[in-house]
Design a protein around this motif. Structure first.
Motif, short mmCIF file in Angstrom:
data_model
loop_
_atom_site.label_atom_id
_atom_site.label_comp_id
_atom_site.label_asym_id
_atom_site.label_seq_id
_atom_site.Cartn_x
_atom_site.Cartn_y
_atom_site.Cartn_z
N LYS A 9 47.13 8.09 49.82
CA LYS A 9 47.60 8.98 50.88
C LYS A 9 47.54 10.41 50.38
O LYS A 9 47.87 10.67 49.22
CB LYS A 9 49.03 8.61 51.28
N SER A 10 47.09 11.35 51.22
CA SER A 10 47.09 12.76 50.83
C SER A 10 47.41 13.63 52.03
O SER A 10 47.10 13.27 53.16
CB SER A 10 45.71 13.18 50.30
N ALA A 11 47.98 14.76 51.74
CA ALA A 11 48.26 15.75 52.79
C ALA A 11 47.23 16.87 52.70
O ALA A 11 46.82 17.25 51.59
CB ALA A 11 49.67 16.29 52.63
N TYR A 12 46.80 17.35 53.84
CA TYR A 12 45.84 18.46 53.88
C TYR A 12 46.38 19.56 54.77
O TYR A 12 47.04 19.28 55.76
CB TYR A 12 44.48 17.98 54.42
N GLN A 13 46.08 20.77 54.40
CA GLN A 13 46.52 21.90 55.22
C GLN A 13 45.45 22.27 56.23
O GLN A 13 44.25 22.04 56.00
CB GLN A 13 46.80 23.09 54.31
N GLN A 14 45.88 22.85 57.30
CA GLN A 14 44.97 23.34 58.34
C GLN A 14 43.84 24.15 57.68
O GLN A 14 44.10 25.03 56.85
CB GLN A 14 45.76 24.23 59.29
N GLY A 15 42.61 23.84 58.05
CA GLY A 15 41.47 24.59 57.52
C GLY A 15 40.81 23.96 56.31
O GLY A 15 39.66 24.27 55.99
N GLU A 16 41.51 23.03 55.66
CA GLU A 16 40.92 22.40 54.48
C GLU A 16 39.83 21.39 54.87
O GLU A 16 39.95 20.69 55.88
CB GLU A 16 42.00 21.64 53.70
N SER A 30 48.86 11.46 60.72
CA SER A 30 49.30 12.52 61.63
C SER A 30 48.40 13.73 61.41
O SER A 30 47.82 13.90 60.35
CB SER A 30 50.76 12.89 61.37
N GLY A 31 48.31 14.56 62.43
CA GLY A 31 47.49 15.77 62.32
C GLY A 31 46.28 15.72 63.22
O GLY A 31 46.27 15.02 64.24
N GLN A 32 45.26 16.46 62.83
CA GLN A 32 44.04 16.52 63.64
C GLN A 32 42.86 16.91 62.77
O GLN A 32 42.90 17.90 62.05
CB GLN A 32 44.22 17.55 64.76
N LEU A 33 41.81 16.09 62.85
CA LEU A 33 40.60 16.39 62.09
C LEU A 33 39.44 16.66 63.04
O LEU A 33 39.36 16.09 64.12
CB LEU A 33 40.20 15.21 61.19
N ARG A 34 38.55 17.52 62.58
CA ARG A 34 37.28 17.73 63.29
C ARG A 34 36.20 17.07 62.46
O ARG A 34 36.09 17.32 61.26
CB ARG A 34 37.03 19.23 63.42
N ALA A 35 35.41 16.21 63.09
CA ALA A 35 34.27 15.58 62.41
C ALA A 35 33.03 16.32 62.85
O ALA A 35 32.76 16.45 64.04
CB ALA A 35 34.17 14.10 62.80
N LEU A 75 34.54 16.18 57.41
CA LEU A 75 35.84 16.24 58.09
C LEU A 75 36.59 17.49 57.66
O LEU A 75 36.61 17.83 56.48
CB LEU A 75 36.68 15.00 57.74
N GLU A 76 37.23 18.09 58.62
CA GLU A 76 37.99 19.31 58.35
C GLU A 76 39.33 19.20 59.09
O GLU A 76 39.37 18.75 60.24
CB GLU A 76 37.19 20.50 58.90
N ALA A 77 40.41 19.58 58.40
CA ALA A 77 41.73 19.52 59.03
C ALA A 77 41.88 20.69 60.00
O ALA A 77 41.79 21.84 59.59
CB ALA A 77 42.82 19.55 57.97
N GLU A 78 42.08 20.38 61.27
CA GLU A 78 42.31 21.45 62.25
C GLU A 78 43.80 21.73 62.39
O GLU A 78 44.19 22.76 62.93
CB GLU A 78 41.74 21.06 63.61
N LYS A 79 44.59 20.76 61.93
CA LYS A 79 46.04 20.96 61.83
C LYS A 79 46.46 20.37 60.48
O LYS A 79 45.70 19.60 59.89
CB LYS A 79 46.77 20.20 62.96
N ASP A 80 47.62 20.72 60.02
CA ASP A 80 48.15 20.05 58.83
C ASP A 80 48.13 18.55 59.09
O ASP A 80 48.59 18.10 60.15
CB ASP A 80 49.58 20.51 58.54
#
Lengths: 225, 225
Positions: B34-41, B58-63, B101-106
């Motif tokens: 499990k890992s946490a990513y910040q918006q924009g990463e 939880s969160g939102q990713l852009r593929a 994949l890019e985090a659009e939200k945390d």
């Protein structure tokens, strides 16, 4: 009806066939049908919505997608011994789009009906695996097409298209209308005609009625790069 | 390391989990991280080439897909409980393209490593079937994207994009740069800025520093149609 030669052909060219049990082997051969299509014909079996598995014994098919506003996007081509799985989309879980097949040359095709194919893949893991791997392969091809659409301007795309056609036809003289190029690339005929005229002025191609003659192949390749 | 709550989460949200044998259930949970990513990463695990299965807790990713000339095409988004299979493309037979994949939200993500996933799907038919059906689903989404690209002019595409964002953000005020819209739609920032300016002049949106305010939603929907 298929004959003894057809049976041998299908046994050899259906990758999953050898792994089926005897009863399913028999069923596949009983379900298969063969039809000839003339150049330009759209491929329809009785159920026009979903052709099922299509095996190209000989000839050439164009697989394309039609947008809501009537534009065609060529996704891939099927040559001798190629198999189309997306023509069985109605029995492919999660495939929600429809691929249309058109004969680009006189073609002889085998069909495995969609409903039969759906039943077979539901119970036979090899047939299912074959279907899914072929879906993945087509997906990769479609991604390539999308990259072409986004990355290349229309002049490049026309160059790539003419080069592909030249390989398919094994000729520098391509028999095709501006209208058919426009359909392949999802744009208007006027756009194609204008760019072809530019390419002719640059001495790269020569246009004549219904034909495009590639006269400077290295230059065309350079544009397509 | 994952904790007891994570184990319960994975048991519930991995559709194939219940059908695995006990040993494989254990192995999946042992392999998961499990890992946490910040918006924009951008999402990278140790092996940056192939993240394996990615589950969005939880969160939102852009593929997205990156073309050779550096354009990005947004293929789909992953929201809470969504699973990305194309992030395991290195172990998916016949998938030859790479999805980023890019985090659009945390976001908080679970990973099932690619090599482990490859082994699991090679021996477990339910995991394999899950993978293949998800590939087919993404394929259908990508075809939709391609249709958008081919059919709609850039003004329509921007309208559709703003409407989607508005739904995702559940707000009429979108915090985003012209640059990020350009990346999403695979075009130049100047093109986006020009069209946004037009839309502002038409009283459909209002632009301010880093924000786009949708002031005439019905009109924007009409354009996007």
């Amino acid at each position: 009806m298929i004959d003894h030669g057809d049976v041998l052909y299908l046994q050899e060219h259906l990758p999953f066939f050898a792994k089926l049990d005897q009863a399913d082997k028999r069923r596949v051969l009983d379900a298969a049908s063969k039809s000839a299509y003339q150049q330009g014909e759209t491929i329809h079996t009785r159920d026009t919505e979903c052709n099922g598995l299509v095996i190209v014994k000989s000839g050439q098919l164009r697989a394309f997608f039609e947008t809501e506003d009537g534009k065609e996007i060529t996704l891939y081509r099927l040559l001798d011994n190629d198999i189309c799985i997306l023509s069985a989309s109605c029995v492919l879980k999660n495939i929600t789009f429809t691929v249309i097949l058109e004969a680009e040359k006189d073609s002889v095709l085998f069909f495995i009906p969609a409903v039969f194919w759906g039943n077979l893949t539901a119970r036979d893991i090899y047939a299912k695996q074959f279907a899914m791997e072929l879906v993945a392969e087509r997906f990769s091809e479609v991604m390539w097409v999308m990259e072409q659409i986004v990355s290349k301007n229309m002049r490049q795309r026309i160059a790539v298209f003419l080069l592909e056609q030249s390989v398919l036809e094994t000729s520098d003289i391509l028999t095709m209308t501006h209208e058919s190029i426009a359909k392949n690339l999802g744009t208007a005929r006027e756009v194609i005609s204008r760019i072809l005229k530019y390419l002719e002025n640059d001495g790269i191609i020569k246009l004549s009625r219904g034909q495009i003659h590639i006269v400077n192949l290295p230059k065309l390749k350079e544009i397509g790069r």
